[in-house]
Design a protein around this motif. Structure first.
Motif, PDB file in Angstrom:
ATOM      1  N   UNK A  92       0.605  -1.106   0.506  1.00  0.00           N
ATOM      2  CA  UNK A  92       0.144   0.191   0.102  1.00  0.00           C
ATOM      3  C   UNK A  92       0.947   1.458   0.211  1.00  0.00           C
ATOM      4  N   UNK A  93       0.466   2.110  -0.741  1.00  0.00           N
ATOM      5  CA  UNK A  93       1.359   3.218  -0.502  1.00  0.00           C
ATOM      6  C   UNK A  93       1.238   3.986   0.423  1.00  0.00           C
ATOM      7  N   UNK A  94       2.051   4.492   1.285  1.00  0.00           N
ATOM      8  CA  UNK A  94       1.950   5.798   2.001  1.00  0.00           C
ATOM      9  C   UNK A  94       1.144   6.797   2.189  1.00  0.00           C
ATOM     10  N   UNK A  95       0.803   7.623   3.311  1.00  0.00           N
ATOM     11  CA  UNK A  95       0.182   8.424   3.671  1.00  0.00           C
ATOM     12  C   UNK A  95       0.829   9.618   2.768  1.00  0.00           C
ATOM     13  N   UNK A  96       2.191   9.398   3.115  1.00  0.00           N
ATOM     14  CA  UNK A  96       2.843  10.875   1.920  1.00  0.00           C
ATOM     15  C   UNK A  96       2.827  10.414   0.516  1.00  0.00           C
ATOM     16  N   UNK A  97       2.942   9.462  -0.024  1.00  0.00           N
ATOM     17  CA  UNK A  97       2.212   9.374  -1.465  1.00  0.00           C
ATOM     18  C   UNK A  97       0.851   9.727  -1.451  1.00  0.00           C
ATOM     19  N   UNK A  98       0.321   9.204  -0.887  1.00  0.00           N
ATOM     20  CA  UNK A  98      -0.987   9.680  -1.214  1.00  0.00           C
ATOM     21  C   UNK A  98      -1.398  11.528  -0.887  1.00  0.00           C
ATOM     22  N   UNK A  99      -0.775  11.857  -0.029  1.00  0.00           N
ATOM     23  CA  UNK A  99      -0.821  13.104  -0.016  1.00  0.00           C
ATOM     24  C   UNK A  99      -0.315  13.799  -1.484  1.00  0.00           C
ATOM     25  N   UNK A 100       0.867  13.628  -2.563  1.00  0.00           N
ATOM     26  CA  UNK A 100       1.533  13.749  -4.341  1.00  0.00           C
ATOM     27  C   UNK A 100      -0.215  14.465  -4.942  1.00  0.00           C
TER      28      UNK A 100
END
Length: 439
Positions: free
Chosen positions: A51-59
Motif C-alpha cells: 500500500x502507498x504511504x500517506x505521504x505518497x497519497x498526499x502527492x
C-alpha cells in the motif's frame, strides 16, 4: 541486534552453518532473550500489502481540485463526461495510457479503478466466449492449465484458481521465467491456455524480464490457438533507482513475429494516484478487443469518465506522469534502503537468507533458510509485526521450500519500518537456529 549480549555470529563473523552446536545454542539463547524483549514492546506494525504511504497519497491531493461544479466537463470527444457513453474511455485518457504502455491509442480500453478487475473480467470473458473462432470457451476445456511464474502475485493465481485451472509453477531467475519450460509446455499441450506475467519489477522479486525472454515470449508457437499472455505491467514506471531497468515492448516484438494476438497488457494508476480511486486500462490487438468489447457491451454502459478527465487534467501528458513518479521515488527510495541495509547488516553475515536489490516496484523478496518461512512469519506476528503469509507467492500457497517471504516496505513510516525490519531479522535468525539445531 539490540540487546544485552552480542550474538555469536557478530563475535566470530561466521555464518550459522559454520558454528559449532554449542556456539549455535548460545546464539539461539541470545536471540530468544531478544525475542522476549520485543514481545514486551507491544508492537503493532504491518508490512503485509503493498500500500502507498500517506505521504505518497498526499502527492495526488491537488487532482481533486481539477474538476468542480464550475468545470468544463466536455472532453476531446465533445461529450459531457458526466453522462453515459464511450465504452472504451475518453480519447485523452486512452492516449495517456497508450504512452505509458507504448502502444497505439486505438488498442486501449480504459476501465474503472482496478486493473485486477479487468484481468478477472478478461479471464471470465474467455471462460464463456471463444477467444478465437473455432476454439471452445475455456470452461469447456477439460484439465485446463495456466502457467504461473514463481515467486509471483497471489491475486493473479487466485483468479485462475477460482476458474478451475490447474496452476503450473514456472521457476523465475534474474532474467524472468524459465523459457525452456514455458516453450515446451506451451508448444506441446493445447490445454495450456495462458501465463501470468509481471514483466517489470515483478511482484515480489523485482525482476525485469530480459530482452531475450521478451523476444522468446513473442516468438511462442502455442499448441492452443487461444493461448494468451496476461502481461500485467503494474510497475512499468515505478522506479526507485537512478539506473532503472528497461523492458522491451512486448507488443512491438509480437508484431514482428506475427503474434500480436498473444499479449493482453494491463496497468493502472492505483499506486500512482489513489488506490481504489485510480484509473485502469488494458491494451490488446483488435481481435482480442473485439471479444472483450462484446462482454463489456453487456456488462457496463461506460466507466467513470469524470475520474478519467480528472487524471488527464492533473497529469496533462505522459511527461507529467513521469515527473509525478519522481516524487514517489523520493519517498520510496529511503524505505527500500532501510530494508536492504538491514538485511545486509543482519542476515547477510549469518548466511541464512538471500534477496535481490530491485531497481523499482513495491516489494523485496527474501528467501530465508529452507523450511523456516512459515515459522518466521508466525514469530513476527507473535512479536507484533504482520507480514504477507508465507507461501502466498506460490500457487495454492504451496512454497515447496517454505522459504519465500514478501516484504512490503512502502506503507509504514520510516521509523516503524526500521523497527519492523529489526524484528523480521531477529525472527528469521531465530527460526534458522531452531531448524539447524533440530536437524
Amino acid at each position: 541486534l539490540v540487546g544485552s549480549e552480542m550474538c555469536i555470529r557478530d563475535r566470530f563473523k561466521m555464518g550459522y552453518l559454520d558454528l559449532s552446536k554449542q556456539e549455535l545454542e548460545k546464539e539461539y539463547s541470545v536471540l530468544s532473550k531478544r525475542f522476549e524483549e520485543i514481545k514486551g514492546m507491544g508492537l503493532n506494525l504491518n508490512m503485509a500489502r503493498g500500500k502507498p504511504s500517506k505521504e505518497q497519497l498526499d502527492l495526488s491531493l491537488p487532482m481533486l481540485d481539477t474538476i468542480n461544479s464550475k468545470s468544463d466537463f466536455i472532453g476531446e470527444d465533445n461529450m459531457d463526461c458526466r453522462n453515459y457513453g464511450l465504452l472504451n474511455g475518453i480519447t485523452e485518457c486512452r492516449k495517456l495510457f497508450a504512452d505509458i504502455l507504448g502502444v497505439d491509442a486505438e488498442n486501449v480500453i480504459v476501465g474503472g479503478s482496478s486493473s485486477l478487475n479487468m484481468m478477472f473480467d478478461t479471464i471470465s470473458c474467455f471462460m464463456t466466449a471463444p477467444v478465437v473462432d473455432g476454439c471452445k470457451p475455456w470452461y469447456e476445456v477439460k484439465n485446463r492449465k495456466f502457467l504461473c511464474p514463481v515467486p509471483g502475485y497471489d491475486r493473479h493465481f487466485g483468479i485462475t484458481q477460482y476458474y478451475g485451472f490447474e496452476l503450473i509453477p514456472i521457476p523465475m531467475d534474474g532474467n524472468g521465467p524459465d523459457m525452456d519450460i514455458v516453450e515446451k509446455l506451451v508448444s506441446e499441450d493445447e490445454s495450456v491456455k495462458g501465463i501470468w506475467c509481471v514483466p517489470k519489477y515483478s511482484n515480489p522479486a523485482g525482476t525485469t524480464y530480459s530482452d531475450e525472454v521478451v523476444k522468446r515470449f513473442a516468438a511462442l508457437k502455442p499448441a492452443a490457438k487461444d493461448f494468451r499472455i496476461m502481461w500485467d505491467n503494474a510497475y512499468c514506471i515505478h522506479e526507485i533507482s537512478d539506473t532503472p531497468d528497461v523492458l522491451l515492448n512486448i507488443m512491438d516484438e509480437c508484431k514482428k513475429t506475427g503474434n500480436e494476438d498473444l499479449p493482453i497488457m494491463f496497468c493502472s494508476t492505483s499506486k500512482i494516484t489513489f488506490p481504489g480511486s485510480g484509473v485502469a486500462a488494458l491494451a490488446a490487438s483488435e481481435n482480442n478487443l473485439k471479444v472483450l468489447r462484446e462482454k463489456y457491451n453487456y456488462e457496463i454502459i461506460s466507466y467513470d469518465k469524470l475520474n478519467m478527465l480528472r487524471h488527464v487534467r492533473f497529469f496533462k501528458n505522459y511527461d507529467g506522469v513521469l515527473k509525478h513518479m519522481e516524487k514517489h521515488k523520493k519517498i520510496l527510495k529511503p524505505k527500500f534502503d532501510i530494508v536492504l541495509d538491514t538485511l545486509d547488516k543482519e542476515l547477510e553475515p549469518a548466511g541464512i537468507a538471500s534477496w535481490k536489490k530491485p531497481h523499482g516496484g513495491y516489494f523485496v523478496s527474501v528467501d530465508v533458510y529452507d523450511g523456516t518461512a512459515k515459522r518466521t512469519v508466525a514469530l513476527c506476528k507473535e512479536a507484533g509485526v504482520v507480514l504477507t503469509g508465507a507461501g502466498a507467492t506460490y500457487p495454492l500457497g504451496l512454497d515447496p521450500k517454505d522459504s519465500n517471504i514478501r516484504i512490503a516496505p512502502t506503507f509504514p513510516p520510516n521509523s516503524e519500518l526500521e523497527v519492523a525490519m529489526d524484528v523480521f531479522c531477529t525472527c528469521a535468525k531465530l527460526a534458522a537456529c531452531e531448524k539447524i539445531l533440530n536437524k
